[in-house]
Design an enzyme around this catalytic site. Sequence first.
Site, mmCIF file in Angstrom:
data_model
loop_
_atom_site.group_PDB
_atom_site.id
_atom_site.type_symbol
_atom_site.label_atom_id
_atom_site.label_comp_id
_atom_site.label_asym_id
_atom_site.label_seq_id
_atom_site.Cartn_x
_atom_site.Cartn_y
_atom_site.Cartn_z
ATOM 1 C CG HIS A 27 33.544 35.943 37.855
ATOM 2 N ND1 HIS A 27 32.490 35.892 38.732
ATOM 3 C CD2 HIS A 27 34.352 36.933 38.313
ATOM 4 C CE1 HIS A 27 32.650 36.808 39.671
ATOM 5 N NE2 HIS A 27 33.768 37.449 39.443
ATOM 6 C CG ASP A 219 35.166 43.828 44.793
ATOM 7 O OD1 ASP A 219 35.317 43.066 45.771
ATOM 8 O OD2 ASP A 219 34.365 43.580 43.874
ATOM 9 C CD GLU A 245 32.034 45.610 47.218
ATOM 10 O OE1 GLU A 245 31.700 44.707 46.436
ATOM 11 O OE2 GLU A 245 31.823 46.820 46.992
ATOM 12 C CD GLU A 273 30.366 40.036 45.108
ATOM 13 O OE1 GLU A 273 30.785 39.268 44.231
ATOM 14 O OE2 GLU A 273 30.928 41.113 45.380
ATOM 15 C CG ASP A 296 24.051 38.894 42.943
ATOM 16 O OD1 ASP A 296 22.985 38.420 42.481
ATOM 17 O OD2 ASP A 296 24.986 39.274 42.224
#
Length: 397
Positions: A27, A219, A245, A273, A296
């Site tokens: 990010h 998402d 999601e 996630e 993840d």
Amino acid sequence: MSRLPKIKHVRAFVVKNDGSGGGADYHDQGDGHWIDDHIATPMAKYPEYRQSRRSFGINVLGTLVVEIEAENGVVGFAVTTGGEPAAYIVEKHLARFLEGRDPSEVEKIWDQMYFSTQYYGRKGLVVNAISGVDLALWDLLGRLRQEPVFAMLGGPVRDELTFYATGARPDKAKELGFIGGKMPLHHGPAEGEEGLRKNLAELEAMRNACGDDFWLMFDCWMALDLNYATRLAHEAHKLGLKWIEEALSPDDYWGYQALKKNAPKGMLVTTGEHEATRWGFRMLLEMECCDIIQPDVGWCGGVTELIKISAMADAKGVLMIPHGSSVYSYHFVVTRHNSPFAEFLMMAPGADEVVPMFHPQLIGEPVPVNGKLKVPDAPGFGVELNRDIALHRPYAR
């Protein structure tokens, strides 16, 4: 009985970003990157934090690099997020459970790392740190045994991985051979009916560009409430949305349970996630919160914990499609029947070309070609650490 050399040193580094972006903290990108362009978030109810996720600090932690060196000089490593706070945890707390130990004791080491930190950990930053150590340990073990991680996990169940792409341009993802495209949702509840219409208009435009047979997904990055998510699911279903999601806060198991119950028939609800450990995923699975779980591996507890999470999902008939994480998830996905495809994060600023996800930190990081990839069979995770980047060890012992 294992005759492997014992672990000599554990080291934790952070990467000083030069502003160009990249690495495990993906990010942390420069201006103009699709991943930071007016994406719906839980902070979007505050107008001053709506345009950029960096504005509220999504990139403050940075990358964590963990190295584990054996007595014979062989080094395993891994990258994840967590930065300097996670480096402190690794060096000051977790290292004691590895140094002087047999590297094959992955279960015992994981158990001791987790339960010794439980009073201040359980999820988030601490489990990120544990995940980084666990991945580095698996990498070391593979290098010592001269085996790829996927071989130590039981071997591949398919010849190659098939991918969908996450990014702002599903139409480009289709041209590049991916089976689907997952778009960031750009407008959340705070932007009202106009925002909802814009979300649906973007979906419709991509459906027209990609045709009826290409998967399209949203998402939502924890940004929605149950009512908005339910409305979005029903409206988007008319345009063939495959799944919605991470629509809600990861703590709202009851909301996910209701969303799955109320979603249109054929619409998949996916999340996980930002969930961690077998216990968090047990909640999602037993409460029937979703159709696909998306841990993840760099955040949920590492490979050692992912094995348990995957087995629970498999017993429930739920697919497990790990969130991004490049080679660290590829080695797992290729060994599991309930992980039939994988995610690839489009890290090019315009989401219009395939580039390595963790560049420039990994050397030899494989990327899909025409939406497919054969997992490299080099020892460990099959990549090397780029020693030319600015690594800093803030808590050297």
